[in-house]
Design an enzyme around this catalytic site. Structure first.
Site, short mmCIF file in Angstrom:
data_model
loop_
_atom_site.label_atom_id
_atom_site.label_comp_id
_atom_site.label_asym_id
_atom_site.label_seq_id
_atom_site.Cartn_x
_atom_site.Cartn_y
_atom_site.Cartn_z
N TYR A 1 10.63 12.71 -2.18
CA TYR A 1 12.07 13.41 -2.60
C TYR A 1 10.83 14.89 -3.35
CZ TYR A 1 13.56 13.93 -8.11
OH TYR A 1 14.63 14.28 -9.13
N ASP B 1 6.54 4.52 -3.31
CA ASP B 1 7.98 5.56 -4.47
C ASP B 1 9.05 4.05 -3.82
OD1 ASP B 1 10.40 6.14 -5.98
OD2 ASP B 1 9.58 8.48 -5.74
N LYS C 1 17.44 5.98 -12.30
CA LYS C 1 18.33 5.77 -10.81
C LYS C 1 18.52 3.93 -11.02
CE LYS C 1 16.82 9.69 -9.84
NZ LYS C 1 15.70 9.86 -9.34
C1 LIG Z 1 14.93 11.34 -9.28
C2 LIG Z 1 13.65 10.40 -7.66
C3 LIG Z 1 12.58 10.95 -8.70
C4 LIG Z 1 11.52 11.28 -10.27
O1 LIG Z 1 12.49 10.47 -11.16
P1 LIG Z 1 12.41 10.72 -12.78
O2 LIG Z 1 13.42 10.22 -13.20
O3 LIG Z 1 14.29 12.22 -12.44
O4 LIG Z 1 11.79 12.40 -12.95
C5 LIG Z 1 10.74 10.14 -7.82
N1 LIG Z 1 11.45 9.58 -6.36
C6 LIG Z 1 12.46 9.81 -6.22
C7 LIG Z 1 12.34 8.87 -4.66
C8 LIG Z 1 14.09 9.89 -6.87
O5 LIG Z 1 14.72 9.67 -6.47
#
Ligand SMILES: *Cc1c(COP(=O)(O)O)cnc(C)c1O
Length: 384
Positions: free
Chosen positions: A103, A175, A200
């Protein structure tokens, strides 16, 4: 209620939540308070100051832990706040191995913030876990993996990475934002820490920014909880409530994202205006066999490379959707289209970006849960 024998949907609705003891309220109340009464100094009901703990957040942390089959959960004010806490487990001189298409915000934090604190990051191709081995030395303390990756949907073998991390005593964090716990549980595959951008799929309604960390390791949990309270990237009760509410339909939403994803991926694959479709459900997608093993479905994230489109043509196409909204982010009920090169991945240098396949004519779709006929009609219209 936190019965690990219950199935996923039941836990998404009930885990960590009991009727409120003072009123019987079925929904966990929004405890909008910064501080709590103490009967005598230090004698309280487990809550002293809301940076440390808030009952709405506690319910959410228990629910998320249950969904990842984890013992411990911590919620943060953003996904980046959660990642920041993991890197703060390290010290100057420590080294981190991670993927070369993580990311964009994570890449920016690693290279522009933590590199200045003497932490060294190696960004490598993780498509085969054995690629990690040459980068391991006595300073290697963390392996940070994202799978599927963003936006090319590369699949990284979690079990294979876990085996190498374990042999070399390296903490292994995944992640899991793109898969969500409905499709993949990295702790059960050998990871030490799972990170989520709760913003998300978990929140699911594009109305909250939040992050989370889940672990089964007591020692790691104690350290992360200390950082959580000391550094203070903790979310408020209203956001915690919204995510508790969002989670109650996670299983229903994910099922719909997956079903719509299958139809849209197949439609795009055969379309003459599209050069390439990235979606882990295709049999010819790299590491598809691993995806089948470690995931329970392929989700609604699909990236496409447009045929013969320069930047201007790509912009025109990105702006001409009617149902898909041109916006950053993903994982909400509504379908979104994103231009990674200038939006989500703009903080990555062009050369690095293109090495990872993020070319100027690539668009990323977050397929929502609208009726698929309307999504297909929108795509047919745009690519007519
Ligand atoms: C959006 C996202 C993040 C960061 O998260 P936020 O809630 O925007 O701080 C980290 N990893 C992935 C894969 C993401 O899609």
């Amino acid at each position: 209620m936190n019965d690990p024998k219950m199935k996923f949907g039941t836990r998404a609705i009930h885990a960590g939540q009991e009727p409120d003891p003072t009123t019987g309220a079925v929904m966990t109340p929004i405890y909008q308070t910064s501080t709590y009464w103490q009967e005598s100094p230090g004698k309280h009901k487990g809550y002293a100051y809301a940076r440390g703990k808030n009952p709405t957040r506690t319910a959410l942390e228990k629910c998320l832990a249950s969904l990842e089959d984890a013992k411990h959960g911590l919620c943060f004010s953003s996904g980046m706040g959660a990642t920041d806490a993991v890197i703060k487990l390290l010290q100057p001189g420590d080294e981190v191995i991670t993927g070369n298409d993580i990311y964009g915000g994570t890449y920016r934090m690693f290279t522009k913030v933590f590199a200045n604190f003497g932490i060294k990051f190696h960004f490598i191709d993780l498509s085969n876990p054995s690629n990690i081995i040459p980068y391991i030395n006595t300073n290697t303390k963390l392996l940070w993996v994202e799978t599927p990756t963003n936006p090319t949907m590369q699949i990284i073998d979690i079990v294979g990475c876990a085996a190498i991390a374990k042999t070399h005593h390296i903490t292994f964090a995944v992640d899991n934002t793109f898969a969500s716990p409905y499709l993949q549980n990295p702790l059960n595959l050998g990871a030490d820490i799972v990170m989520h951008s709760v913003t998300k799929y978990l929140g699911g309604h594009s109305d909250v920014i939040m992050g989370a960390l889940l672990t089964n390791n007591d020692e790691i949990y104690e350290k992360l909880a200390f950082i959580h309270n000391s550094c203070g990237a903790t979310p408020g009760p209203m956001d915690s409530f919204l995510v508790l509410r969002g989670l109650k339909t996670l299983h229903l939403r994910m099922k719909a994202h997956c079903e719509n994803g299958i139809q849209i991926a197949n439609f795009l694959k055969n379309h003459p205006a599209i050069e390439k479709v990235y979606w882990p459900g295709f049999e010819d997608h790299p590491n598809h066999e691993i995806a089948k093993k470690q995931m329970r479905g392929f989700g609604g994230m699909i990236s496409i490379v447009l045929k013969d489109a320069d930047m201007q043509k790509t912009f025109e196409i990105a702006s001409s959707f009617k149902v898909f909204t041109l916006a950053e982010s993903l994982g909400g009920v509504e379908s979104l289209v994103n231009h990674p090169a200038t939006m989500t991945h703009a903080s990555i240098p062009k050369e690095e970006r293109e090495k990872a396949g993020v070319v100027d004519n690539l668009l990323r779709l977050s397929v929502g849960v609208e009726d698929v006929e309307d999504l297909l009609a929108d795509l047919k219209n745009v690519f007519s």
